[in-house]
Design a protein around this motif. Sequence first.
Motif, PDB file in Angstrom:
ATOM      1  N   ASP A 137      39.983  42.693  32.824  1.00 54.95           N
ATOM      2  CA  ASP A 137      38.607  42.722  33.350  1.00 54.95           C
ATOM      3  C   ASP A 137      38.138  44.164  33.558  1.00 54.95           C
ATOM      4  N   TYR A 165      49.761  46.735  36.808  1.00 56.30           N
ATOM      5  CA  TYR A 165      48.470  46.494  37.471  1.00 56.30           C
ATOM      6  C   TYR A 165      48.549  45.263  38.375  1.00 56.30           C
ATOM      7  N   GLU A 166      49.247  44.229  37.900  1.00 54.10           N
ATOM      8  CA  GLU A 166      49.387  43.023  38.716  1.00 54.10           C
ATOM      9  C   GLU A 166      50.117  43.334  40.022  1.00 54.10           C
ATOM     10  N   ALA A 208      47.452  45.433  42.162  1.00 60.25           N
ATOM     11  CA  ALA A 208      46.266  44.707  42.607  1.00 60.25           C
ATOM     12  C   ALA A 208      46.586  43.331  43.180  1.00 60.25           C
ATOM     13  N   GLY A 209      47.773  42.827  42.879  1.00 59.48           N
ATOM     14  CA  GLY A 209      48.146  41.515  43.394  1.00 59.48           C
ATOM     15  C   GLY A 209      47.411  40.368  42.735  1.00 59.48           C
ATOM     16  N   GLU A 210      46.960  40.552  41.492  1.00 52.88           N
ATOM     17  CA  GLU A 210      46.276  39.491  40.771  1.00 52.88           C
ATOM     18  C   GLU A 210      46.610  39.564  39.286  1.00 52.88           C
ATOM     19  N   GLU A 211      46.643  38.401  38.655  1.00 53.21           N
ATOM     20  CA  GLU A 211      46.939  38.336  37.237  1.00 53.21           C
ATOM     21  C   GLU A 211      45.675  38.548  36.411  1.00 53.21           C
ATOM     22  N   GLY A 220      43.872  41.052  35.920  1.00 52.84           N
ATOM     23  CA  GLY A 220      42.863  41.972  36.420  1.00 52.84           C
ATOM     24  C   GLY A 220      42.633  43.172  35.526  1.00 52.84           C
TER      25      GLY A 220
END
Length: 202
Positions: free
Chosen positions: A147, A135-136, A139-142, A144
């Motif tokens: 959430d 997922y990281e 989405a390019g975010e840790e 996420g």
Amino acid sequence: MDTDEFWALIEASAAAGTPDERLAWLTDRLAGRPAAEAVGFVQRLDELRGPIDTWRHWGAALLICGGLCSDDGFFYFQAWLVGQGREAYHRVLADPDALADLPWVRRLAGRHQLDWTDEEWPDWEGLDYVADEAYERIAGEEGGLDDVVEARGVELRSSPDPVDEEWDVNDPAELAHRYPRLAALFPLPREKRRSVCETARP
């Protein structure tokens, strides 16, 4: 991702090789799919944990591991069992003593736990992180994924919480009675084992 798709990925990963190579393969496959697939993967894993989160299965894990199966150890044992594939999972779900039929378990019989390699231990902690890492990448975010799952109203398990009636999983006679085939592969000493809550993998 439905249950059939989840199992297809788990079983296809076996061709990748070692547990770590399987994890890399799974992460790459999920990272190449829509983010919803990673969310579905972690939810299916969590759902499959539920039916095997029992004292019946914890006792079997404790017997195989010679008492070295803490709450974390059993949690990762559940992931390992999922990693054995759909057929093995359902056989052991119905009868934990069926673990004695799994080639992976039989390879450990007659050997001291200190002689087992990290790859041989019946736990697969890394499977819990596959969806997060995929997922990281997508989405390019840790963080996420957590959430998104929470937004769906889903609370993922983080430790064992057996749903069946508790019994003395440290009683050698009871273990031998409940798991005759496993007890034949992993003989118990006469002395009472330490509590599962006090033992841990070295």
